[in-house]
Design a protein around this motif. Structure first.
Motif, PDB file in Angstrom:
ATOM      1  N   GLY A 161      30.060   4.588   1.479  1.00 49.99           N
ATOM      2  CA  GLY A 161      28.759   4.489   1.772  1.00 49.99           C
ATOM      3  C   GLY A 161      28.416   5.230   2.857  1.00 49.99           C
ATOM      4  N   TYR A 162      27.131   5.495   3.442  1.00 54.10           N
ATOM      5  CA  TYR A 162      26.864   6.110   4.849  1.00 54.10           C
ATOM      6  C   TYR A 162      25.606   5.374   5.415  1.00 54.10           C
ATOM      7  N   TYR A 163      25.549   5.155   6.638  1.00 54.98           N
ATOM      8  CA  TYR A 163      24.439   4.991   7.252  1.00 54.98           C
ATOM      9  C   TYR A 163      24.099   5.668   8.551  1.00 54.98           C
ATOM     10  N   VAL A 164      22.930   5.923   8.827  1.00 56.25           N
ATOM     11  CA  VAL A 164      22.438   6.909  10.005  1.00 56.25           C
ATOM     12  C   VAL A 164      20.967   6.027  10.587  1.00 56.25           C
ATOM     13  N   MET A 165      21.000   6.233  11.948  1.00 53.41           N
ATOM     14  CA  MET A 165      19.805   5.511  12.526  1.00 53.41           C
ATOM     15  C   MET A 165      19.757   4.057  12.172  1.00 53.41           C
ATOM     16  N   GLY A 166      20.982   3.337  12.046  1.00 52.42           N
ATOM     17  CA  GLY A 166      21.138   1.966  11.771  1.00 52.42           C
ATOM     18  C   GLY A 166      20.660   1.762  10.227  1.00 52.42           C
ATOM     19  N   LYS A 167      20.114   2.736   9.574  1.00 50.56           N
ATOM     20  CA  LYS A 167      19.689   2.471   8.062  1.00 50.56           C
ATOM     21  C   LYS A 167      20.741   2.873   7.220  1.00 50.56           C
ATOM     22  N   VAL A 168      21.107   1.959   6.019  1.00 51.11           N
ATOM     23  CA  VAL A 168      22.100   2.599   4.936  1.00 51.11           C
ATOM     24  C   VAL A 168      21.245   3.692   4.156  1.00 51.11           C
ATOM     25  N   ILE A 169      22.025   4.782   4.257  1.00 56.03           N
ATOM     26  CA  ILE A 169      21.483   5.916   3.363  1.00 56.03           C
ATOM     27  C   ILE A 169      21.772   5.633   1.927  1.00 56.03           C
ATOM     28  N   ARG A 170      23.248   5.289   1.698  1.00 63.46           N
ATOM     29  CA  ARG A 170      23.761   4.903   0.345  1.00 63.46           C
ATOM     30  C   ARG A 170      24.838   3.843   0.505  1.00 63.46           C
ATOM     31  N   GLU A 171      24.968   2.948  -0.165  1.00 66.45           N
ATOM     32  CA  GLU A 171      25.717   1.973  -0.291  1.00 66.45           C
ATOM     33  C   GLU A 171      27.100   2.427  -0.715  1.00 66.45           C
ATOM     34  N   ALA A 172      28.051   1.978  -0.398  1.00 65.84           N
ATOM     35  CA  ALA A 172      29.502   2.028  -0.829  1.00 65.84           C
ATOM     36  C   ALA A 172      29.469   1.494  -2.211  1.00 65.84           C
ATOM     37  N   GLU A 173      30.143   2.306  -3.225  1.00 64.94           N
ATOM     38  CA  GLU A 173      30.176   1.653  -4.685  1.00 64.94           C
ATOM     39  C   GLU A 173      31.341   1.098  -4.830  1.00 64.94           C
ATOM     40  N   VAL A 174      31.390   0.032  -5.267  1.00 66.27           N
ATOM     41  CA  VAL A 174      32.662  -0.720  -5.333  1.00 66.27           C
ATOM     42  C   VAL A 174      32.730  -1.764  -6.788  1.00 66.27           C
ATOM     43  N   LYS A 175      34.118  -1.961  -7.014  1.00 62.98           N
ATOM     44  CA  LYS A 175      34.138  -3.019  -8.208  1.00 62.98           C
ATOM     45  C   LYS A 175      34.321  -4.276  -7.635  1.00 62.98           C
ATOM     46  N   VAL A 176      33.944  -5.279  -8.113  1.00 63.90           N
ATOM     47  CA  VAL A 176      33.930  -6.699  -7.428  1.00 63.90           C
ATOM     48  C   VAL A 176      34.795  -7.602  -8.120  1.00 63.90           C
ATOM     49  N   LYS A 177      35.481  -8.468  -7.480  1.00 61.83           N
ATOM     50  CA  LYS A 177      36.287  -9.497  -8.427  1.00 61.83           C
ATOM     51  C   LYS A 177      35.377 -10.885  -8.113  1.00 61.83           C
ATOM     52  N   CYS A 178      35.083 -11.329  -9.276  1.00 57.63           N
ATOM     53  CA  CYS A 178      34.140 -12.435  -9.318  1.00 57.63           C
ATOM     54  C   CYS A 178      34.883 -13.892  -9.388  1.00 57.63           C
ATOM     55  N   GLY A 179      34.682 -14.972  -8.932  1.00 61.05           N
ATOM     56  CA  GLY A 179      35.232 -16.093  -9.297  1.00 61.05           C
ATOM     57  C   GLY A 179      34.297 -16.621 -10.339  1.00 61.05           C
ATOM     58  N   VAL A 180      34.724 -17.650 -11.516  1.00 66.09           N
ATOM     59  CA  VAL A 180      34.297 -18.154 -12.509  1.00 66.09           C
ATOM     60  C   VAL A 180      33.983 -19.574 -12.019  1.00 66.09           C
ATOM     61  N   LYS A 181      32.671 -19.636 -12.104  1.00 62.00           N
ATOM     62  CA  LYS A 181      32.161 -21.165 -11.543  1.00 62.00           C
ATOM     63  C   LYS A 181      32.516 -22.101 -12.519  1.00 62.00           C
ATOM     64  N   ASN A 182      32.939 -23.389 -12.397  1.00 59.50           N
ATOM     65  CA  ASN A 182      33.338 -24.602 -13.266  1.00 59.50           C
ATOM     66  C   ASN A 182      32.022 -25.260 -13.803  1.00 59.50           C
ATOM     67  N   PRO A 183      31.733 -25.377 -15.036  1.00 59.06           N
ATOM     68  CA  PRO A 183      30.461 -25.939 -15.345  1.00 59.06           C
ATOM     69  C   PRO A 183      30.861 -27.535 -14.943  1.00 59.06           C
ATOM     70  N   VAL A 184      29.858 -28.408 -14.538  1.00 55.36           N
ATOM     71  CA  VAL A 184      30.062 -29.807 -13.935  1.00 55.36           C
ATOM     72  C   VAL A 184      29.511 -30.625 -14.932  1.00 55.36           C
TER      73      VAL A 184
END
Length: 184
Positions: A161-184
């Motif tokens: 991703g890139y930012y200029v003048m303190g503002k994000v121009i484009r976010e970095a594109e990523v794959k995310v690892k998510c934890g699964v929440k246990n139902p209570v």
């Protein structure tokens, strides 16, 4: 009394003291009138000068703000237009060994690009594997679930991703690892 009235009073008193015993009352009145008119004109010019100076300062401030806004807008626009080209250069650099002059030239160009962004309060957003997902800087393009994982963290980086003048121009594109929440 206002400063104008004080000065006028002072001028009248000095005119009376300067009057010569050999002059007639008509001449004294003419001299005093002449001095009062000259003083009044001088005072008007002083006030006008102060007013114009204040207006000039205000206009200079507005101009500087407008100029800075224009520079910021143009810089952001240029960087947005360059993002696809920069992406291609980073992709190309991943497939180089750095041994040839062309490889070294590419690395120099990318380094100069990053310096350009830094001079404009910007830079490249390079997420690290395992870093927590930041929705301001990262865009989750895909996700993988891992029951043993807690939270959302970056597992793979697709594009920077890139930012200029303190503002994000484009976010970095990523794959995310998510934890699964246990139902209570």
């Amino acid at each position: 009394m206002t400063p104008f009235q004080e000065e006028l009073y002072r001028l009248l008193q000095s005119a009376k003291q300067e009057s010569n015993a050999f002059t007639s009352p008509t001449e004294d009145a003419g001299n005093e009138t002449h001095k009062i008119i000259k003083f009044s004109q001088k005072w008007d010019f002083k006030e006008k000068h102060e007013q114009l100076t204040a207006e000039k300062d205000t206009l200079e401030t507005k101009f500087e703000k407008s100029k800075q806004h224009t520079v910021n807008t143009v810089t952001k626009s240029v960087v947005k237009e360059l993002v696809p080209i920069i992406d291609e250069l980073f992709t190309l650099s991943k497939h180089t060994t750095g041994a040839t002059p062309l490889d070294r030239g590419l690395n120099i160009a990318l380094t100069n690009l990053e310096k350009f962004l830094q001079r404009r309060q910007g830079g490249v957003i390079r997420p690290k594997i395992g870093e927590q997902l930041d929705p301001v800087k990262h865009q989750a393009v895909s996700a993988e679930q891992d029951p043993s994982h807690h939270g959302n963290s970056v597992s793979e980086v697709y594009r920077y991703g890139y930012y200029v003048m303190g503002k994000v121009i484009r976010e970095a594109e990523v794959k995310v690892k998510c934890g699964v929440k246990n139902p209570v």
